[in-house]
Motif scaffolding. Structure first.
Motif, short mmCIF file in Angstrom:
data_model
loop_
_atom_site.label_atom_id
_atom_site.label_comp_id
_atom_site.label_asym_id
_atom_site.label_seq_id
_atom_site.Cartn_x
_atom_site.Cartn_y
_atom_site.Cartn_z
N GLN A 67 27.51 156.89 68.97
CA GLN A 67 26.40 156.08 69.65
C GLN A 67 25.08 156.72 69.51
OE1 GLN A 67 28.55 155.39 73.56
NE2 GLN A 67 26.64 154.27 74.11
N LEU A 68 25.07 157.94 69.58
CA LEU A 68 23.84 158.54 69.38
C LEU A 68 23.39 159.56 68.27
CD1 LEU A 68 24.36 159.93 73.23
CD2 LEU A 68 22.78 158.34 72.60
N LYS A 69 24.37 159.40 67.28
CA LYS A 69 24.05 160.26 65.83
C LYS A 69 22.89 160.23 65.58
CE LYS A 69 26.48 156.98 62.89
NZ LYS A 69 27.84 156.64 62.19
N ASN A 70 21.92 159.02 65.72
CA ASN A 70 20.62 158.81 64.91
C ASN A 70 19.80 159.74 65.74
OD1 ASN A 70 21.68 156.95 63.21
ND2 ASN A 70 21.22 155.22 64.24
N GLU A 71 20.04 160.10 66.97
CA GLU A 71 19.07 160.83 67.77
C GLU A 71 19.37 162.14 67.88
OE1 GLU A 71 18.04 158.45 71.44
OE2 GLU A 71 19.35 157.08 70.73
N TYR A 72 20.83 162.44 67.94
CA TYR A 72 21.13 164.07 68.20
C TYR A 72 22.23 164.43 67.08
CZ TYR A 72 18.78 162.82 72.63
OH TYR A 72 17.98 162.50 73.80
N SER A 73 22.54 165.56 66.87
CA SER A 73 23.54 166.01 66.17
C SER A 73 24.78 166.26 67.02
CB SER A 73 23.21 167.21 65.39
OG SER A 73 22.89 168.32 66.59
N ALA A 74 25.88 166.37 66.73
CA ALA A 74 27.00 166.53 67.23
C ALA A 74 27.06 167.89 68.03
CB ALA A 74 28.31 166.34 66.40
N GLU A 75 26.38 168.85 67.49
CA GLU A 75 26.41 170.07 67.88
C GLU A 75 25.70 170.15 69.17
OE1 GLU A 75 25.64 169.68 64.55
OE2 GLU A 75 27.69 170.08 63.90
N GLU A 76 24.24 169.39 69.13
CA GLU A 76 23.50 169.46 70.21
C GLU A 76 24.07 168.55 71.51
OE1 GLU A 76 18.77 168.18 71.47
OE2 GLU A 76 19.41 167.47 69.41
N LEU A 77 24.71 167.63 70.98
CA LEU A 77 25.42 166.89 72.21
C LEU A 77 26.60 167.50 72.88
CD1 LEU A 77 25.51 163.03 70.77
CD2 LEU A 77 24.06 164.00 72.46
N SER A 78 27.29 168.32 72.02
CA SER A 78 28.21 169.28 72.49
C SER A 78 27.90 170.34 73.47
CB SER A 78 29.19 169.73 71.40
OG SER A 78 29.90 169.13 70.78
N GLU A 79 26.38 170.86 73.11
CA GLU A 79 25.78 171.91 73.98
C GLU A 79 25.36 171.26 75.18
OE1 GLU A 79 23.87 175.41 75.12
OE2 GLU A 79 25.28 175.23 73.68
N ARG A 80 24.74 170.18 75.20
CA ARG A 80 24.27 169.38 76.37
C ARG A 80 25.56 169.08 77.37
NH1 ARG A 80 19.19 165.95 75.98
NH2 ARG A 80 17.92 166.98 74.48
N LEU A 81 26.57 168.63 76.64
CA LEU A 81 27.86 168.32 77.60
C LEU A 81 28.14 169.37 78.21
CD1 LEU A 81 29.67 166.25 78.68
CD2 LEU A 81 30.96 166.79 76.59
N LEU A 82 28.16 170.71 77.49
CA LEU A 82 28.58 171.96 78.07
C LEU A 82 27.71 172.52 79.17
CD1 LEU A 82 30.61 174.20 78.16
CD2 LEU A 82 29.39 175.31 76.38
N VAL A 83 26.36 172.32 79.13
CA VAL A 83 25.50 172.57 80.01
C VAL A 83 25.61 171.56 81.24
CG1 VAL A 83 22.95 172.54 80.70
CG2 VAL A 83 23.70 173.58 78.58
N HIS A 84 25.82 170.27 81.29
CA HIS A 84 26.24 169.13 82.35
C HIS A 84 27.44 169.89 82.79
CE1 HIS A 84 26.72 165.94 84.48
NE2 HIS A 84 28.19 165.87 84.04
N GLU A 85 28.64 170.12 82.29
CA GLU A 85 29.70 170.59 83.01
C GLU A 85 29.54 171.81 83.77
OE1 GLU A 85 32.40 168.65 83.62
OE2 GLU A 85 31.59 167.20 82.39
N TYR A 86 28.83 172.95 82.94
CA TYR A 86 28.52 174.03 83.71
C TYR A 86 27.90 173.85 85.15
CZ TYR A 86 27.60 178.98 84.42
OH TYR A 86 27.47 180.26 84.88
N GLY A 87 27.02 173.03 84.90
CA GLY A 87 26.19 172.56 86.50
C GLY A 87 27.22 172.08 87.38
N HIS A 88 28.35 171.35 87.09
CA HIS A 88 29.34 171.11 87.91
C HIS A 88 29.91 172.30 88.56
CE1 HIS A 88 29.38 166.77 87.88
NE2 HIS A 88 29.46 166.90 86.57
#
Length: 155
Positions: A67-88
């Protein structure tokens, strides 16, 4: 020193969710594991991610990459998801035994109830607009200094 305090706090104040996290971790013992700011991260085959105290389980194959591959790389999305989960995990440190009631149950319902999925889709709402998720983004960014999922629409 911060990691030691994080560990002790998760195993005392956050014992309920950390104990559940340990059980899930043991079921996925052969998956890839690593540490992230003191948390134990497991990459699993589930399409969703979850944080349980000291333990973070992130999807190894996020359904929203295409869905988001035109805006973000897979690596960036993985990092962002990890930051989000770490927030939990920081929410777990703050709320302790209330985490599962205040964050876990509402977050799960927001993510998996068909009526709420339909509401998000029809109204174009981001999964991360819900209070539990928005707060996790803020905390993850504040503690790690990295970008989180912000208001990305992933449904």
């Amino acid at each position: 020193m911060k990691s030691v305090l994080y560990f002790i706090w998760q195993w005392s104040w956050g014992i309920l969710q950390s104990a559940l996290g340990l059980i899930v971790f043991l079921f996925h013992i052969h998956a890839k594991h690593y540490f992230y700011h003191g948390a134990v991260v497991t990459e699993w085959k589930s399409v969703s991610s979850v944080s349980l105290g000291l333990f973070v389980f992130v999807t190894s194959e996020p359904f929203f990459f295409d869905q988001l591959k035109n805006e973000y790389s897979a690596e960036e999305l993985s990092e962002r998801l990890l930051v989000h989960e770490y927030g939990h995990t920081i929410q777990s440190l703050i709320l302790g035994p209330l985490y599962l009631i205040v964050i876990g149950i509402p977050s799960t319902l927001w993510g998996f109830l068909p009526s709420l999925n339909n509401k998000r889709k029809t109204e174009g709402l981001s999964y991360f607009s819900f209070f539990t998720e928005k707060w996790a983004n803020v905390l993850g960014e504040k503690v790690t200094g990295r970008k989180s999922m912000e208001g990305l629409v992933i449904d």
